[in-house]
Design an enzyme around this catalytic site. Structure first.
Site, PDB file in Angstrom:
ATOM      1  N   THR A  96       0.841  -1.193   0.000  1.00 50.77           N
ATOM      2  CA  THR A  96       0.000   0.000   0.000  1.00 50.77           C
ATOM      3  C   THR A  96       0.881   1.249   0.000  1.00 50.77           C
ATOM      4  O   THR A  96       2.105   1.161  -0.135  1.00 50.77           O
ATOM      5  CB  THR A  96      -1.015  -0.043   1.168  1.00 50.77           C
ATOM      6  N   LYS A 111       3.643   1.358  -3.853  1.00 48.48           N
ATOM      7  CA  LYS A 111       3.085   0.590  -4.981  1.00 48.48           C
ATOM      8  C   LYS A 111       3.905   0.690  -6.275  1.00 48.48           C
ATOM      9  O   LYS A 111       3.883  -0.234  -7.086  1.00 48.48           O
ATOM     10  CB  LYS A 111       1.637   1.013  -5.255  1.00 48.48           C
ATOM     11  N   ASP A 166      -6.026  -4.101  -7.639  1.00 47.98           N
ATOM     12  CA  ASP A 166      -6.904  -2.941  -7.425  1.00 47.98           C
ATOM     13  C   ASP A 166      -7.895  -2.793  -8.573  1.00 47.98           C
ATOM     14  O   ASP A 166      -9.108  -2.709  -8.368  1.00 47.98           O
ATOM     15  CB  ASP A 166      -6.083  -1.648  -7.306  1.00 47.98           C
ATOM     16  N   ASN A 181     -11.074  14.996 -16.300  1.00 54.92           N
ATOM     17  CA  ASN A 181     -10.112  15.408 -15.284  1.00 54.92           C
ATOM     18  C   ASN A 181      -9.999  16.925 -15.289  1.00 54.92           C
ATOM     19  O   ASN A 181     -10.239  17.566 -16.317  1.00 54.92           O
ATOM     20  CB  ASN A 181      -8.739  14.775 -15.577  1.00 54.92           C
ATOM     21  N   VAL A 184      -7.075  18.365 -18.454  1.00 55.62           N
ATOM     22  CA  VAL A 184      -7.475  17.484 -19.561  1.00 55.62           C
ATOM     23  C   VAL A 184      -6.274  16.753 -20.159  1.00 55.62           C
ATOM     24  O   VAL A 184      -6.383  15.595 -20.566  1.00 55.62           O
ATOM     25  CB  VAL A 184      -8.249  18.278 -20.647  1.00 55.62           C
ATOM     26  N   ASP A 185      -5.117  17.409 -20.183  1.00 55.70           N
ATOM     27  CA  ASP A 185      -3.910  16.772 -20.735  1.00 55.70           C
ATOM     28  C   ASP A 185      -3.547  15.489 -19.991  1.00 55.70           C
ATOM     29  O   ASP A 185      -3.047  14.532 -20.589  1.00 55.70           O
ATOM     30  CB  ASP A 185      -2.722  17.744 -20.699  1.00 55.70           C
ATOM     31  N   TYR A 241     -14.554   5.341   0.761  1.00 53.82           N
ATOM     32  CA  TYR A 241     -15.504   4.724   1.708  1.00 53.82           C
ATOM     33  C   TYR A 241     -15.549   5.446   3.057  1.00 53.82           C
ATOM     34  O   TYR A 241     -16.153   4.962   4.006  1.00 53.82           O
ATOM     35  CB  TYR A 241     -15.255   3.222   1.887  1.00 53.82           C
TER      36      TYR A 241
END
Length: 277
Positions: free
Chosen positions: A62, A66, A102, A151, A154-155, A221
């Protein structure tokens, strides 16, 4: 001899993985234990070599390891290599092999609440970070043909789309454009940290005009229902929080290590209880 499993990260005290996996071992009468290991970035290589020497059967990875973990593994699964991150390591035949559960875990979680195959769906991903990348590549690997990415920059969305070698029809959008076009999608997936505790009043996308039967999934969550999920629920959408992704990715890792399929509903209810639900 008791089989050893675990998770490495920093911080690690908050991890629910030990509770979830140890309960599954007990439920399946397996002689195994799952332990949380606090591993600082500067000693990652030593820690991995130490776990291998101990004969650990497998471990999760984690934050913040990663990506860095990939330098210390003997083999890396092609999908994990494409994603550029590993969250599950299997110790097999003296080799440490890295995988990414994941994204695949998320795909399985999403399929569990969809009455139709995901391959037939038009999907909008919100965000273009590490979590979005794992989900995008795994959806593409599962045969989903239409995945747009929205996003703030945008790039960054364009870069994510360009990095995928699978045949997917994708458009990079601004969040403003995605807000206007939200009614065109069957599934909307929120992969950013926007809306996470304590900034629960924030949302990356104002939900206002969903089509009937839309699924809205948020990988957060805490809280159980983010602002985007609350708005989607008011619109009659099918909603899903991040608990399902966490449980399904853990269950997949468990299966890869042991060859046994754990009880996913049992895992989910345990995690909900531990989170105070």
């Amino acid at each position: 001899m008791k089989q050893l499993y675990g998770v490495i990260g920093n911080p690690i005290g908050h991890s629910l993985s030990p509770v979830m996996h140890n309960d599954a071992f007990e439920h399946l009468n397996m002689d195994a234990h799952y332990h949380a290991f606090l591993v600082k970035e500067e000693v990652l290589g030593e820690a991995v070599r130490g776990l291998k020497a101990l004969g650990i059967s497998g471990f999760n990875v984690t934050t913040p390891h990663k990506v860095a973990i990939m330098d210390y593994l003997d083999e890396i699964d092609p999908l994990a290599k494409q994603i550029g991150a590993v969250n599950t390591v299997v110790h097999k035949d003296g080799k440490l092999i890295g995988y990414n559960t994941d994204g695949i875990g998320f795909v399985r979680a999403l399929q569990s609440i969809s009455s139709e195959p995901l391959q037939e769906k038009r999907i909008l991903l919100l965000g273009a970070g590490g979590a979005s990348r794992a989900i995008y590549f795994s959806l593409a690997d599962a045969g989903v043909k239409e995945i747009d990415v929205a996003n703030r920059t945008v790039d960054k969305a364009k870069e994510l789309i360009a990095a995928c070698t699978a045949t997917v029809h994708s458009v990079a959008l601004s969040l403003e454009k995605a807000t206007k076009e939200q009614g065109n999608y069957d599934i909307i997936i929120q992969t950013t940290t926007i809306g996470m505790h304590p900034r629960v009043e924030h949302t990356p996308l104002q939900i206002s005009s969903l089509k009937k039967g839309t699924i809205v999934s948020d990988i957060i969550y805490n809280p159980f229902e983010t602002k985007i999920l609350c708005e989607a629920k008011e619109q009659g959408a099918i909603i899903q929080n991040g608990i399902d992704m966490f449980v399904y990715q853990g269950a997949l890792a468990f299966e890869m290590w042991t060859g046994c399929v754990p009880n996913i509903e049992r895992m989910k209810q345990l995690v909900i209880r531990k989170l105070g639900g």
